[in-house]
Design a protein around this motif. Sequence first.
Motif, mmCIF file in Angstrom:
data_model
loop_
_atom_site.group_PDB
_atom_site.id
_atom_site.type_symbol
_atom_site.label_atom_id
_atom_site.label_comp_id
_atom_site.label_asym_id
_atom_site.label_seq_id
_atom_site.Cartn_x
_atom_site.Cartn_y
_atom_site.Cartn_z
ATOM 1 N N VAL A 59 28.410 54.419 49.560
ATOM 2 C CA VAL A 59 27.757 52.910 48.572
ATOM 3 C C VAL A 59 28.327 53.257 46.988
ATOM 4 N N MET A 60 28.131 54.267 46.287
ATOM 5 C CA MET A 60 28.381 54.471 45.110
ATOM 6 C C MET A 60 30.263 54.879 45.087
ATOM 7 N N ALA A 61 30.729 55.396 45.935
ATOM 8 C CA ALA A 61 31.856 56.216 46.218
ATOM 9 C C ALA A 61 32.821 55.030 46.859
ATOM 10 N N GLU A 62 32.157 53.719 47.032
ATOM 11 C CA GLU A 62 33.294 52.442 46.871
ATOM 12 C C GLU A 62 33.610 52.101 46.039
ATOM 13 N N LEU A 63 34.739 51.386 45.945
ATOM 14 C CA LEU A 63 35.479 51.093 44.761
ATOM 15 C C LEU A 63 34.849 49.717 44.662
ATOM 16 N N ASN A 64 35.322 48.998 43.269
ATOM 17 C CA ASN A 64 34.272 47.149 42.812
ATOM 18 C C ASN A 64 35.742 46.258 43.205
ATOM 19 N N ARG A 65 36.643 47.172 44.288
ATOM 20 C CA ARG A 65 38.021 45.997 44.029
ATOM 21 C C ARG A 65 38.237 45.047 44.311
ATOM 22 N N ASP A 66 37.779 45.012 46.115
ATOM 23 C CA ASP A 66 37.325 43.527 46.363
ATOM 24 C C ASP A 66 36.502 42.934 46.389
ATOM 25 N N ALA A 67 35.496 44.011 45.640
ATOM 26 C CA ALA A 67 34.715 41.887 45.165
ATOM 27 C C ALA A 67 35.395 41.875 43.730
ATOM 28 N N SER A 68 36.095 42.326 42.988
ATOM 29 C CA SER A 68 36.429 41.556 41.892
ATOM 30 C C SER A 68 37.572 40.447 41.917
ATOM 31 N N ARG A 69 38.409 40.563 43.346
ATOM 32 C CA ARG A 69 39.767 40.049 43.382
ATOM 33 C C ARG A 69 38.722 38.856 44.179
ATOM 34 N N ALA A 70 37.562 39.130 44.891
ATOM 35 C CA ALA A 70 37.207 37.941 45.850
ATOM 36 C C ALA A 70 36.966 37.240 44.354
ATOM 37 N N ALA A 71 36.225 37.391 44.014
ATOM 38 C CA ALA A 71 35.304 37.335 42.636
ATOM 39 C C ALA A 71 36.310 35.920 41.523
ATOM 40 N N VAL A 72 38.077 36.518 41.282
ATOM 41 C CA VAL A 72 38.639 35.784 40.641
ATOM 42 C C VAL A 72 39.146 34.442 41.551
#
Length: 335
Positions: free
Chosen positions: A206-219
């Motif tokens: 979980v700590m090594a997982e990027l927040n990329r997909d969550a950020s893109r989905a939020a935008v």
Amino acid sequence: MTELRLTQYAGGGGCACKIPPGELDDLVAALARRDSEPVDPAAELLVGLDGGGDDAAVVRLDAERAIVTTADFFTPVVDDPYDWGRIAAANALSDVYAMGGTPWAAVNLLVWPREKLPMAVAAEVLRGGRDVAHAAGCQVSGGHSVTAPEPKYGMSVVGMVHPERMLRLDAAEPGRPLTLTKPLGSGVLNTWHKATGTVFPEAVAVMAELNRDASRAAVAAGVNSGTDVTGFGLLGHAYRMARAAGVTLAIEAGAVPYLADARSAVTAGQVSGGTRRNLDWVAPHVDFGGVPEDERLLLADAQTSGGLLLAGEVPGYPVIGEVLPRGAAPVVVRG
């Protein structure tokens, strides 16, 4: 390398080694005073210290492009050097994702006790950071290194964001749901790992997982307010968001996701000093109702490379509360 326990070379671990939030507030307030301005600035500052301390600075290039810049580094949070590098890089990149941006380039920040730890171990740390950055599509080139008694690693990252599609700390609006994109509990599990050597693979992943997909989905969902949950815990970051936007954030305690062994860690007393300082700082600003002490500690747990807290609903991620008009307390926890 598996026999080497990197966490034993650090006084604190991960984001729990940050300056306490109350002291940091005073420090940032002094820096934010308008008694000095850039001479003939080359770019317009869109996000700086005025918004309450966002995750990164943003300067405008033109109507459709703005530069996001940040830096983040910390002491070993796990014993495995490659995993520490991965986690530290994901955590630094997260500041760009927390602004709704895309990381473009990074440089390494390395502090190394070269007389105590082999340089081959440092190479593994750097390799872990490089691999995570490359997985994010982010270039990595060079950096800066110094020698010191305690090892530290992280990155300075530059990214890009559309000026009209940013995630900001001060933009939360009443009537919006609250979304959290990663489970809590990394702080207490890292403390347990440091004390006993027990490895928690779910926490590392979980700590090594990027927040990329969550950020893109939020935008894509039209969300315009958010932050990442790191060293100040969910409550600390929720308070900063509520304070910046002049709203109240209501958190449903039963809806907050946790890593599998997090509650057992609190029961076993594996709570860092950083987490206890978080709770002491935020408690005057939170209406806890009848929520018990262990639950309060988990909600204040000092996360490393945590998820995004977003003022809006994002498909695929749990809703943990809602944004309300400003009430008596900036944060309300419902049991």
